[in-house]
Design an enzyme around this catalytic site. Sequence first.
Site, short mmCIF file in Angstrom:
data_model
loop_
_atom_site.label_atom_id
_atom_site.label_comp_id
_atom_site.label_asym_id
_atom_site.label_seq_id
_atom_site.Cartn_x
_atom_site.Cartn_y
_atom_site.Cartn_z
N LYS A 1 -62.76 70.43 84.45
CA LYS A 1 -63.50 71.45 85.20
C LYS A 1 -64.97 71.30 84.86
CE LYS A 1 -60.16 73.70 87.23
NZ LYS A 1 -60.09 73.83 88.68
N LYS B 1 -51.55 74.56 98.26
CA LYS B 1 -51.23 75.73 97.46
C LYS B 1 -50.37 76.68 98.28
CE LYS B 1 -55.21 75.62 94.39
NZ LYS B 1 -56.44 76.28 93.93
#
Length: 196
Positions: free
Chosen positions: A17, A117
């Site tokens: 990240k 997702k």
Amino acid sequence: AACERAREAGYRRIQLKVGSDVLTDIARIETCLVVLDGFERVIVDANGFWSQHDAARVVAALDGRDIFFEQPCATMEQCAAVRRRSRRPFILDESIEEMDDLLRARQTDAADAVMLKFSRFGGITPVRRARDLAMQLGFAMTVEDSAGGDIASAAMAQFGATIPDGLLINGSLIGRMVEERIATDWSPLDGGGSGF
């Protein structure tokens, strides 16, 4: 240190990240890549944080490295503009919310892979349709969800297993991070990985 712990735990794929200033992100990625040498897959995920011009700088600085970039910019069009300047594969995440986005991603040539997702597509049946369309369009896929517990993780693991070899880039069982558990006998994951 987190990359060293991941290596020691047996992970072979990892997502970094990022999303701060350009020079800090480049330095962070380069430092992590030293520790991650030999990993099967390293994904650098900015969650749409970088402006188009900053993303272009990061991608140019790291273009010789064997990494994937995930959602470097906020919009699909910005990601497409940066991808045209890069030799690295791109994954779209936040830009993919419905079936039309998959078609637009192919038309704009914004990505090599897409994140699917469950919560974004509205459940198992719609995400299965998205998987089928992504396969027809030639996209590789990553599978995860932004929330959920053991039931969502079980569904994601089974869904990930339906994606043909070579098209599944990565999967993450986010439910393992939820504190309240209904499953009490999780088998250890092979190689510390996400299980699929």
